[in-house]
Write an enzyme that holds these catalytic residues in place. Structure first.
Site, mmCIF file in Angstrom:
data_model
loop_
_atom_site.group_PDB
_atom_site.id
_atom_site.type_symbol
_atom_site.label_atom_id
_atom_site.label_comp_id
_atom_site.label_asym_id
_atom_site.label_seq_id
_atom_site.Cartn_x
_atom_site.Cartn_y
_atom_site.Cartn_z
ATOM 1 N N CYS A 1 0.833 -1.204 0.000
ATOM 2 C CA CYS A 1 0.000 0.000 0.000
ATOM 3 C C CYS A 1 0.872 1.259 0.000
ATOM 4 O O CYS A 1 1.842 1.340 0.752
ATOM 5 C CB CYS A 1 -0.917 -0.015 1.223
ATOM 6 S SG CYS A 1 -2.011 1.421 1.269
ATOM 7 N N CYS B 1 0.420 4.911 6.881
ATOM 8 C CA CYS B 1 -0.176 4.695 8.211
ATOM 9 C C CYS B 1 0.861 4.002 9.123
ATOM 10 O O CYS B 1 1.308 2.882 8.816
ATOM 11 C CB CYS B 1 -1.437 3.849 8.102
ATOM 12 S SG CYS B 1 -2.586 4.477 6.844
ATOM 13 N N CYS C 1 0.616 0.278 10.292
ATOM 14 C CA CYS C 1 0.162 -0.760 9.367
ATOM 15 C C CYS C 1 1.298 -1.558 8.726
ATOM 16 O O CYS C 1 2.164 -0.995 8.050
ATOM 17 C CB CYS C 1 -0.687 -0.122 8.275
ATOM 18 S SG CYS C 1 -1.324 -1.365 7.135
ATOM 19 N N CYS D 1 -16.206 -9.571 5.895
ATOM 20 C CA CYS D 1 -15.574 -8.284 5.536
ATOM 21 C C CYS D 1 -14.374 -8.542 4.627
ATOM 22 O O CYS D 1 -13.551 -9.410 4.921
ATOM 23 C CB CYS D 1 -15.087 -7.579 6.786
ATOM 24 S SG CYS D 1 -16.346 -7.388 8.026
ATOM 25 N N CYS E 1 -19.261 -6.624 3.916
ATOM 26 C CA CYS E 1 -18.583 -5.402 4.347
ATOM 27 C C CYS E 1 -17.297 -5.311 3.541
ATOM 28 O O CYS E 1 -16.710 -6.338 3.188
ATOM 29 C CB CYS E 1 -18.274 -5.503 5.840
ATOM 30 S SG CYS E 1 -17.285 -4.139 6.472
ATOM 31 N N CYS F 1 -19.190 1.689 9.050
ATOM 32 C CA CYS F 1 -18.395 1.051 10.101
ATOM 33 C C CYS F 1 -17.181 1.949 10.292
ATOM 34 O O CYS F 1 -16.384 2.125 9.364
ATOM 35 C CB CYS F 1 -17.974 -0.347 9.640
ATOM 36 S SG CYS F 1 -16.788 -1.147 10.734
ATOM 37 N N ARG G 1 -17.301 -2.897 18.282
ATOM 38 C CA ARG G 1 -16.534 -4.109 17.986
ATOM 39 C C ARG G 1 -15.191 -4.116 18.699
ATOM 40 O O ARG G 1 -14.398 -3.182 18.578
ATOM 41 C CB ARG G 1 -16.305 -4.265 16.477
ATOM 42 C CG ARG G 1 -15.474 -5.520 16.182
ATOM 43 C CD ARG G 1 -15.384 -5.844 14.713
ATOM 44 N NE ARG G 1 -16.690 -5.971 14.150
ATOM 45 C CZ ARG G 1 -17.106 -5.338 13.046
ATOM 46 N NH1 ARG G 1 -16.281 -4.556 12.403
ATOM 47 N NH2 ARG G 1 -18.322 -5.509 12.601
HETATM 48 S S1 SF4 Z 1 -4.073 1.076 6.930
HETATM 49 FE FE1 SF4 Z 1 -2.486 0.018 5.737
HETATM 50 S S2 SF4 Z 1 -3.568 -0.781 3.984
HETATM 51 FE FE2 SF4 Z 1 -4.895 0.781 4.864
HETATM 52 S S3 SF4 Z 1 -4.379 2.680 3.823
HETATM 53 FE FE3 SF4 Z 1 -3.065 2.618 5.633
HETATM 54 S S4 SF4 Z 1 -1.159 1.634 4.921
HETATM 55 FE FE4 SF4 Z 1 -2.756 1.211 3.399
#
Ligand code: SF4
Length: 328
Positions: free
Chosen positions: A67, A71, A74, A111, A142, A202, A274
């Site tokens: 990705c 984040c 993540c 999901c 979901c 959600c 949740r």
């Molecule tokens: S949480 Fe992870 S998968 Fe989702 S947008 Fe952020 S970096 Fe990408």
């Protein structure tokens, strides 16, 4: 707040649907003595839900890793060296096989998560086919696919999508310590598109990322002030994955986590709250307190996207011990 001041019975407003919670009020809830907070949360919970029923969802990563977003929590961000390999979107048949097995194991909602900043239109065609297929199995659907345009939200709705997950993650004030590649406003806009087409929202967040209590208050106030309360509010405990910038964050106190669940329950009385990521490292006692505080949904299955989750047997054992059964 003094104990004497809190000894009065919970205000009837505690269970009312309100979107005007102030920071002071939410701070007051967090500051309550723990037994009083639990009593209020449990009272609100019982006004709105069967306290011994828990909704069960299964989450499948349909497109893992690579990705472009940053984040900090993540493991799927291409910017963090976590050993998660970028994979292609799963094939329809493989997704449907997973959905069938989730249904057999007792899940009522399936999901599908994809590690995208936003879906490309051709990817959305494939996801819509998955939504249609999963729905035909008799499961609620979901998806969590990143940011959506209004047109993409309309297409997902037309394919039969029931829920869209898009978390606010944290408070507006703490947000830029965690993500810099999209704004809080971007997130709110996606939620608006989803809500506008009538897909259930959600939306929740993650705690234990180094934020302070004021940020947790800010996150709850923001969630409870959305145009309508999210139908589902996932509260995640950070899973500290090696290679992510948050890998060495100090663990959040378990009782503070229970308080967050209780405050979410009181401020969003009709939302399903949740107990989401982080259960793998949570004791049975902490999870039991979360259910008492008003959590009434879990992810079921051995994996949450790329991080471990308690196995189905462990969950079944815990639910049996607590006398909790799946929400029909
Ligand atoms: S949480 Fe992870 S998968 Fe989702 S947008 Fe952020 S970096 Fe990408």
């Amino acid at each position: 707040m003094s104990l004497a001041a809190d000894a009065s019975p919970p205000s009837p407003l505690c269970g009312a649907l309100r979107r005007d919670w102030t920071r002071e009020e939410v701070r007051g809830l967090f500051d309550l003595p723990f037994p009083e907070l639990m009593f209020r949360a449990q009272s609100v919970h019982r006004q709105n839900f069967d306290p011994s029923a828990v909704q069960i969802s299964t989450l499948l990563s349909i497109k893992t890793g690579g990705c472009p977003e940053d984040c900090a929590y993540c493991p799927q961000s291409a910017r963090h060296d976590t050993g998660v390999r970028a994979e292609k979107l799963m094939a329809l048949d493989a997704v449907l096989a997973e959905a069938r097995s989730a249904k057999q194991a007792g899940a009522s909602r399936f999901c599908m998560g994809a590690a995208w900043r936003e879906p490309k239109d051709r990817d959305l065609d494939n996801v819509c086919a998955m939504v249609e297929g999963v729905k035909a199995l008799g499961l609620e659907t979901c998806a969590t696919l990143g940011m959506l345009t209004a047109a993409q939200a309309r297409r997902l709705k037309a394919s039969g999508l029931d829920y869209y997950n898009h978390n606010l993650d944290t408070s507006p004030e703490f947000y830029d310590k965690i993500i810099t590649t999209r704004t809080y406003e971007d997130r709110l806009e996606t939620l608006n598109h989803v809500r506008a087409v009538g897909i259930h929202v959600c939306c929740g967040g993650i705690v234990g990322m180094g934020e302070g209590r004021e940020d947790r208050i800010g996150m709850i106030v923001t969630l409870a002030s959305l145009p309508t309360h999210p139908d589902s509010v996932p509260i995640n405990m950070l899973v500290r994955v090696a290679g992510t910038p948050l890998a060495s964050k100090q663990e959040l106190d378990a009782l503070e986590f229970v308080r967050i669940i209780a405050v979410a329950r009181i401020t969003m009385p009709r939302s399903v709250v949740r107990l989401s990521a982080g259960r793998e490292d949570m004791s049975e006692e902490t999870q039991a307190l979360c259910f008492l505080a008003g959590a009434n949904s879990i992810f079921y299955g051995p994996k949450l996207l790329t991080t471990p989750n308690p196995g189905r047997d462990r969950d079944r054992e815990l639910m049996d011990k607590l006398g909790i059964s799946p929400m029909i």
